[in-house]
Design a protein around this motif. Structure first.
Motif, short mmCIF file in Angstrom:
data_model
loop_
_atom_site.label_atom_id
_atom_site.label_comp_id
_atom_site.label_asym_id
_atom_site.label_seq_id
_atom_site.Cartn_x
_atom_site.Cartn_y
_atom_site.Cartn_z
N SER A 91 -0.48 -17.33 16.43
CA SER A 91 0.84 -17.42 15.80
C SER A 91 0.73 -17.61 14.30
N CYS A 92 -0.26 -18.37 13.86
CA CYS A 92 -0.52 -18.55 12.43
C CYS A 92 -0.73 -17.18 11.77
N LEU A 93 -1.53 -16.34 12.43
CA LEU A 93 -1.85 -15.03 11.84
C LEU A 93 -0.65 -14.08 11.93
N ILE A 94 0.14 -14.22 12.98
CA ILE A 94 1.36 -13.39 13.07
C ILE A 94 2.29 -13.74 11.91
N LEU A 95 2.47 -15.04 11.67
CA LEU A 95 3.39 -15.45 10.59
C LEU A 95 2.86 -15.02 9.23
N ALA A 96 1.54 -15.16 9.03
CA ALA A 96 0.95 -14.67 7.77
C ALA A 96 1.12 -13.16 7.67
N GLY A 97 0.95 -12.47 8.79
CA GLY A 97 1.03 -11.00 8.83
C GLY A 97 2.42 -10.48 8.46
N LEU A 98 3.47 -11.31 8.69
CA LEU A 98 4.84 -10.88 8.31
C LEU A 98 4.95 -10.66 6.81
N PHE A 99 4.06 -11.33 6.04
CA PHE A 99 4.13 -11.26 4.57
C PHE A 99 3.04 -10.39 3.96
N ALA A 100 2.05 -9.99 4.78
CA ALA A 100 0.87 -9.33 4.22
C ALA A 100 1.12 -7.85 3.94
N ASP A 101 0.33 -7.31 3.02
CA ASP A 101 0.36 -5.86 2.80
C ASP A 101 -0.37 -5.19 3.96
N GLY A 102 0.18 -4.10 4.47
CA GLY A 102 -0.50 -3.35 5.53
C GLY A 102 -0.35 -4.02 6.90
N VAL A 103 -1.24 -3.63 7.80
CA VAL A 103 -1.13 -4.08 9.20
C VAL A 103 -2.09 -5.23 9.45
N THR A 104 -1.62 -6.27 10.12
CA THR A 104 -2.50 -7.34 10.59
C THR A 104 -2.67 -7.13 12.09
N GLU A 105 -3.93 -6.98 12.51
CA GLU A 105 -4.20 -6.71 13.92
C GLU A 105 -4.94 -7.91 14.51
N ILE A 106 -4.40 -8.48 15.57
CA ILE A 106 -4.98 -9.70 16.16
C ILE A 106 -5.39 -9.37 17.59
N ILE A 107 -6.64 -9.69 17.91
CA ILE A 107 -7.12 -9.43 19.28
C ILE A 107 -7.48 -10.77 19.92
N GLU A 108 -6.83 -11.08 21.02
CA GLU A 108 -7.06 -12.37 21.70
C GLU A 108 -8.14 -12.21 22.75
N PRO A 109 -9.02 -13.23 22.92
CA PRO A 109 -10.03 -13.13 23.98
C PRO A 109 -9.39 -13.23 25.35
N GLN A 110 -8.34 -14.02 25.47
CA GLN A 110 -7.54 -14.13 26.69
C GLN A 110 -6.11 -14.29 26.24
N LYS A 111 -5.18 -13.83 27.05
CA LYS A 111 -3.77 -13.93 26.65
C LYS A 111 -3.35 -15.40 26.61
N THR A 112 -2.59 -15.77 25.58
CA THR A 112 -2.07 -17.13 25.47
C THR A 112 -0.55 -17.04 25.35
N ARG A 113 0.11 -18.19 25.36
CA ARG A 113 1.58 -18.23 25.31
C ARG A 113 2.09 -17.32 24.19
N ASP A 114 3.12 -16.52 24.53
CA ASP A 114 3.58 -15.51 23.57
C ASP A 114 5.00 -15.81 23.07
N HIS A 115 5.29 -17.09 22.86
CA HIS A 115 6.64 -17.46 22.41
C HIS A 115 6.95 -16.89 21.02
#
Ligand code: S3P
Length: 429
Positions: A173-197
């Motif tokens: 979630s930290c990286l998703i929130l940072a990614g909202l402001f970043a230039d270009g695409v932020t791609e996050i790969i989780e080792p296992q799915k976690t809560r997706d709130h």
């Protein structure tokens, strides 16, 4: 509140409750509502220690937030509406506040500093500082940038592709929130799915992410609109009452309006595998999150092995699962759960130590524990370790012990469940 006394068995739990709002969703409601354009009204908000730290942080960032019991009104200023705080942000005991907000702060055009209480100051932050630094962030802290306080010098960030090494919704979630402001695409790969709130709430506000299995792509959405939010009851809080009903003969509880996000229902899967009599009724979707009512009845439990995909889905409930295991027939082994050691306290050590005081047959593993069910716990003087979930787990174990238990430093339940002890008394016949 210092020592809390819990009466021992016999305890019969009967009746119905609506536990307080989901902690994870309440945090995100404040954060995402603050970034949206316009007024967001939240109902069912968790008015607890952790989530009020998030409210305080966003007020310091210039957002007008009115909290009245479980209703909140946020005057969102849009993606670029945050302002430099005049003070250091204090996240208290809350890892979620710290890790998610740091992602946001790293991308602002101002500087800030964040710290927390003595427990939070020991928790690892390198897991967010490292990927944020790869995105161009400038963050420094003690222990080679791993420990609070963190000094954050806001920068323009760039999108990266990042494989998260630990299963952690906070890192994601930290990286998703940072990614909202970043230039270009932020791609996050989780080792296992976690809560997706975070993902679900952003979609509810109209900022859709590109999600494919464990792979999430985020781009700057320009802006997103405010919305109404209904926060369901927290399954992590419900879990204490579910287990209280399961282990005490003659008990039956109806627990209403519980969030049933599939990445959070591991505790139900585990307890059902142990033979628990749990029914889900009235399933529905509220604001993008699955919700339902849970009926839990006293059950003959049996020991099982708990590891793999079940662990991230039940990470906050493993302490109370270890209590259920004390009253199950045979051996329960929890493994691959070393993340428990870096929660509000070392939850493996805390549960093993405290349940031993109550007479449990329990042994510590590097990444979990082994519990041999015996049904013969006796009251003792226990400690909460300053951790809300340890305090509540011990209190539930104490309801089935012979004689009275005292829990030191029990006020910490207010972090996630301020009315816990009152409800425990009220539902006991
Ligand atoms: C949370 C994620 C989990 C959980 C915590 C809340 C969240 O932490 O233990 O109570 O709201 O994202 P990790 O991401 O460290 O596993």
């Amino acid at each position: 509140m210092k020592n809390k006394l819990i009466k021992g068995s016999p305890s019969v739990f009967k009746g119905e409750i609506t536990p307080p709002g989901d902690k994870s969703i309440s945090h995100r409601a404040i954060m995402i509502g603050s970034l949206a354009e316009g007024k967001t009204k939240v109902s069912g908000f968790l008015n607890g220690g952790d989530t009020l730290c998030t409210v305080d942080a966003f007020r310091k960032l210039g957002i007008d937030i009115k909290v009245s019991n479980t209703n909140v009104v946020i005057e969102g200023k849009g993606l670029h509406g945050l302002g430099e705080p005049n003070e250091i942000i204090d996240a208290g005991n809350s890892g979620t506040t710290t890790r998610l907000i740091t992602g946001l702060l790293a991308a602002q055009n101002f500087n800030s500093e964040i710290t927390g209480d003595k427990y939070l100051q020991k928790r690892p932050m390198a897991r967010i500082v490292e990927p944020l630094t790869k995105m161009g962030a400038d963050i420094t802290g003690r222990d080679n940038n791993n420990l609070l306080p963190l000094k954050i010098r806001g920068r323009k960030l760039k999108g990266i592709k990042y494989e998260v090494p630990v299963a952690s919704a906070q890192v994601k979630s930290c990286l998703i929130l940072a990614g909202l402001f970043a230039d270009g695409v932020t791609e996050i790969i989780e080792p296992q799915k976690t809560r997706d709130h975070t993902e679900r709430m952003l979609a509810h506000f109209g900022a859709n992410l590109d999600i494919n299995g464990n792979n999430i792509k985020v781009q700057n959405p320009d802006q997103f609109q405010s919305s109404e939010l209904i926060v369901p009851s927290d399954i992590s809080s419900a879990a204490f009452f579910i287990v209280a009903a399961l282990i005490n003969p003659g008990s039956e509880l109806l627990i209403r309006n519980v969030g049933l996000n599939p990445e959070r229902t591991g505790v139900l899967d585990i307890l059902k595998l142990m033979g628990a009599n749990i029914l889900i009724e009235n399933e529905r979707i509220d604001c993008g999150e699955p919700v339902g009512d849970i009926v839990a009845k006293y059950s003959d439990l049996k020991g099982i092995e708990i590891k793999g995909k079940l662990i991230p889905k039940a990470i906050d409930e493993l302490p109370i699962v270890s209590v259920a295991a004390c009253f199950a027939e045979g051996k329960t082994v929890i493994s691959e759960a070393k993340e428990l050691r870096v929660k509000e306290t070392d939850r493996i050590k805390a549960m093993v130590t405290e349940l031993k005081k109550l007479g449990a047959d329990i042994e510590e593993l590097p990444d979990g524990m082994i519990v041999n069910g015996s049904e013969k716990l006796k009251g003792a003087k226990c400690s909460s370790w300053g951790d809300h979930r340890i305090a509540m787990s011990i209190a539930v174990a104490a309801t089935r012990a012979k004689g009275e238990t005292a829990i030191e430093d029990s006020g910490c339940v207010a972090i996630s469940f301020p009315e816990f002890f009152d409800l425990l008394e009220r539902l006991r016949t």
